[in-house]
Design a protein around this motif. Structure first.
Motif, mmCIF file in Angstrom:
data_model
loop_
_atom_site.group_PDB
_atom_site.id
_atom_site.type_symbol
_atom_site.label_atom_id
_atom_site.label_comp_id
_atom_site.label_asym_id
_atom_site.label_seq_id
_atom_site.Cartn_x
_atom_site.Cartn_y
_atom_site.Cartn_z
ATOM 1 N N ILE A 56 0.816 -1.344 -0.153
ATOM 2 C CA ILE A 56 0.088 0.053 -0.552
ATOM 3 C C ILE A 56 1.052 0.489 0.135
ATOM 4 C CG2 ILE A 56 -1.559 1.102 1.479
ATOM 5 C CD1 ILE A 56 -2.445 -1.477 1.981
ATOM 6 N N ILE A 57 0.591 2.090 -0.786
ATOM 7 C CA ILE A 57 1.440 3.443 -1.267
ATOM 8 C C ILE A 57 0.663 4.801 -0.257
ATOM 9 C CG2 ILE A 57 3.278 4.621 -2.296
ATOM 10 C CD1 ILE A 57 4.030 1.364 -2.927
ATOM 11 N N GLY A 58 0.831 5.294 0.320
ATOM 12 C CA GLY A 58 -0.429 6.361 1.244
ATOM 13 C C GLY A 58 -0.201 7.565 -0.449
ATOM 14 N N ASN A 59 -0.534 8.446 0.534
ATOM 15 C CA ASN A 59 -1.148 9.970 -0.875
ATOM 16 C C ASN A 59 -0.192 10.882 -0.322
ATOM 17 O OD1 ASN A 59 -2.699 10.893 1.066
ATOM 18 N ND2 ASN A 59 -4.830 10.685 -0.132
ATOM 19 N N SER A 60 -0.877 11.784 -0.686
ATOM 20 C CA SER A 60 0.233 13.109 0.272
ATOM 21 C C SER A 60 -0.086 13.633 2.109
ATOM 22 C CB SER A 60 0.415 14.719 -1.108
ATOM 23 O OG SER A 60 -1.574 14.905 -0.482
ATOM 24 N N GLN A 61 -1.636 13.007 1.647
ATOM 25 C CA GLN A 61 -2.051 13.456 3.283
ATOM 26 C C GLN A 61 -2.161 12.312 4.337
ATOM 27 O OE1 GLN A 61 -3.881 16.080 3.865
ATOM 28 N NE2 GLN A 61 -2.594 15.999 1.539
ATOM 29 N N THR A 62 -1.295 11.131 4.133
ATOM 30 C CA THR A 62 -0.784 10.406 4.638
ATOM 31 C C THR A 62 0.751 10.462 5.397
ATOM 32 O OG1 THR A 62 -1.603 8.215 2.860
ATOM 33 C CG2 THR A 62 -0.211 7.284 5.085
ATOM 34 N N TYR A 63 0.185 9.243 6.918
ATOM 35 C CA TYR A 63 1.584 9.948 7.893
ATOM 36 C C TYR A 63 1.962 8.995 8.478
ATOM 37 C CZ TYR A 63 -2.017 11.567 11.704
ATOM 38 O OH TYR A 63 -2.827 11.395 12.387
ATOM 39 N N ILE A 64 2.494 8.167 9.459
ATOM 40 C CA ILE A 64 3.444 7.956 10.185
ATOM 41 C C ILE A 64 2.947 8.250 11.723
ATOM 42 C CG2 ILE A 64 5.152 5.841 10.985
ATOM 43 C CD1 ILE A 64 5.974 5.707 8.234
ATOM 44 N N LYS A 65 2.052 7.444 12.436
ATOM 45 C CA LYS A 65 1.945 7.611 13.906
ATOM 46 C C LYS A 65 2.312 6.623 14.865
ATOM 47 C CE LYS A 65 -0.921 9.789 17.368
ATOM 48 N NZ LYS A 65 -2.338 10.120 17.671
ATOM 49 N N ASN A 66 2.361 6.162 16.101
ATOM 50 C CA ASN A 66 2.766 4.980 16.489
ATOM 51 C C ASN A 66 3.006 3.599 15.868
ATOM 52 O OD1 ASN A 66 2.181 6.754 18.613
ATOM 53 N ND2 ASN A 66 0.108 6.059 18.786
ATOM 54 N N ASN A 67 4.106 4.470 14.549
ATOM 55 C CA ASN A 67 4.380 2.664 13.736
ATOM 56 C C ASN A 67 2.955 2.486 12.866
ATOM 57 O OD1 ASN A 67 6.506 1.870 12.084
ATOM 58 N ND2 ASN A 67 6.067 -0.026 13.633
ATOM 59 N N LYS A 68 2.200 3.170 12.519
ATOM 60 C CA LYS A 68 0.964 2.723 11.873
ATOM 61 C C LYS A 68 0.511 4.097 11.250
ATOM 62 C CE LYS A 68 -0.670 -0.675 14.164
ATOM 63 N NZ LYS A 68 -0.566 -2.218 14.154
ATOM 64 N N LEU A 69 0.209 3.238 9.602
ATOM 65 C CA LEU A 69 -0.095 4.266 8.339
ATOM 66 C C LEU A 69 -1.551 5.073 8.224
ATOM 67 C CD1 LEU A 69 1.009 2.468 5.249
ATOM 68 C CD2 LEU A 69 2.122 4.318 6.469
ATOM 69 N N ILE A 70 -1.311 6.459 8.394
ATOM 70 C CA ILE A 70 -3.139 6.501 8.465
ATOM 71 C C ILE A 70 -2.558 8.068 7.523
ATOM 72 C CG2 ILE A 70 -4.560 8.306 9.846
ATOM 73 C CD1 ILE A 70 -2.515 7.120 12.203
ATOM 74 N N THR A 71 -3.943 7.408 6.739
ATOM 75 C CA THR A 71 -4.602 8.258 5.704
ATOM 76 C C THR A 71 -6.147 9.368 6.518
ATOM 77 O OG1 THR A 71 -3.905 6.971 3.434
ATOM 78 C CG2 THR A 71 -5.144 8.906 3.398
ATOM 79 N N PRO A 72 -5.025 10.162 7.055
ATOM 80 C CA PRO A 72 -6.817 10.823 7.920
ATOM 81 C C PRO A 72 -8.162 10.962 6.928
ATOM 82 C CG PRO A 72 -4.976 12.711 7.204
ATOM 83 C CD PRO A 72 -4.716 11.295 6.865
ATOM 84 N N ARG A 73 -8.671 10.904 7.502
ATOM 85 C CA ARG A 73 -10.559 11.176 6.961
ATOM 86 C C ARG A 73 -10.504 12.811 6.458
ATOM 87 N NH1 ARG A 73 -14.319 10.924 3.899
ATOM 88 N NH2 ARG A 73 -16.048 9.773 4.324
ATOM 89 N N GLY A 74 -10.140 13.480 7.990
ATOM 90 C CA GLY A 74 -10.876 14.869 7.676
ATOM 91 C C GLY A 74 -11.315 15.192 9.136
ATOM 92 N N TYR A 75 -11.632 14.771 9.913
ATOM 93 C CA TYR A 75 -12.799 14.691 11.188
ATOM 94 C C TYR A 75 -11.724 15.670 12.054
ATOM 95 C CZ TYR A 75 -15.367 10.841 9.977
ATOM 96 O OH TYR A 75 -16.211 9.838 9.237
#
Lengths: 241, 241
Positions: free
Chosen positions: A217-236
């Motif tokens: 899985i390749i992220g996009n410009s919003q994807t970041y890493i926190k606590n060694n997990k990939l997160i793409t925010p939904r925007g909440y």
């Protein structure tokens, strides 16, 4: 009757009750060796028809023939049968009188996403790098388009013993549009012995030599890493919802 | 401990054994009213925390608070929790000490595809038309890109009571690139009372007034209709594999 059944990524805990019920109804269970082996021991009273890769048309024709002789057949695919599985081909070959039911399964992109974090929380795309059936020019053009459009991208079939260059080329295409720091990750052997995952940057993952057992899985410009997990925010959080 | 659980599209037959095991472990099950109602009667001994839409941050903060008090919480999403569900937000808000496990579920695109035939047998994309969290300009730009790239496209959240125009606009964008005869279809209330599906052309589906209970799939230039099923060929027959 033919049940076209997605058996999920491997472990029995991912097979839905719906799929299990269909498997139990079958007299004959047919599929690619690797997927048959994952379920075989749980169905000691069934007849298994095991096929190798590149016997897909024969596999479907045999199933249709048996079904027309009033046998109940299970045609299985790993993951979901509709995503790079057998559902399309059996419907292409069937006629109006054939009874076919498609039973959905957990596809590996969804399972891999949960293992890596939550990279698919926003819009995403799914692409296979196998050029056995799709010309590599079309695959590469689609990768250009998805990268230019900043889509999170799930990659199926990233490589094989004989197909070692497509993934590297794919990364080079994505690097034309995406930052080398784009977070991404892979899971190997999802829910099977030897399951292993890693999170890294796009500039690093391009050196991977993946085989058919990898889901990337390749992220996009919003994807970041926190606590060694990939997160793409939904925007909440941005919205303060 | 927080289990972030995808409960599938509705019917219990689509809940995996893995998700069921996690639900059974929970003391408190938390979620949006509609999804809680689908499972509530099967768990008479659980405490349920029911939230309305637009309480997503509060829902996650409450779950984290309870989990830090050593409660076992199930945070549920319909379908898969990682696809437009709660998995991303809870990971965004969690810290390194919070114990969070994501349990994948059957997402509605996969189930809808099986009901409509096999439209996702080749590369595809998933997009939401909800502009609550994503600006409509970005959604429309992504639709342009996917249409220009000839991707089969699954549309989540195509409309709501107050959001009636986005789907029509989406179809107009797609019609700039795709033939008006492009096969497509929708499923309403997947595996819930009132399930209904229909297959039609892109020029026809644009007149649909879908709500949040619709999942829509738009084919690509290769998609065709046979025996009233949508098929996107993988390429086996062309190749003679």
């Amino acid at each position: 009757m033919i049940y076209v059944i997605g058996t999920g990524p491997g472990d029995f805990k991912y097979i839905t009750p719906d799929a299990l019920e269909a498997l139990n109804k079958c007299e004959i269970i047919s599929g690619y060796e690797k997927y048959i082996n994952l379920i075989k021991n749980n169905f000691p009273d069934k007849i298994f028809k095991i096929y190798s890769m590149r016997q897909e048309i024969k596999r479907c024709e045999d199933a249709l023939k048996l079904s027309r002789e009033n046998k109940i057949i299970g045609l299985i695919s790993g993951g979901d049968s509709g995503i790079y599985g057998m559902a399309g081909l059996i419907l292409e070959l069937a006629n109006n009188n054939d009874k076919i039911k498609i039973i959905p399964g957990l596809t590996s992109a969804v399972c891999a996403a949960g293992i890596l974090g939550a990279p698919l929380t926003n819009d995403f795309a799914v692409i296979s790098l196998s050029d056995l059936l799709t010309p590599i020019e079309i695959i590469n053009r689609r990768l250009e388009i998805l990268s230019a459009g900043d889509f999170v991208t799930c990659i199926y079939n990233p490589g094989s013993k004989t197909r070692t260059e497509n993934f590297k080329t794919a990364c080079e295409i994505m690097l034309k549009y995406k930052s080398p720091d784009t977070p991404c990750g892979y899971v190997k052997n999802i829910s099977r012995p030897g399951e292993f995952c890693e999170i890294m940057k796009l500039s690093e993952i391009k050196n991977l030599k993946p085989d058919m057992n990898y889901l990337i899985i390749i992220g996009n410009s919003q994807t970041y890493i926190k606590n060694n997990k990939l997160i793409t925010p939904r925007g909440y959080i941005k919205k303060g919802a």
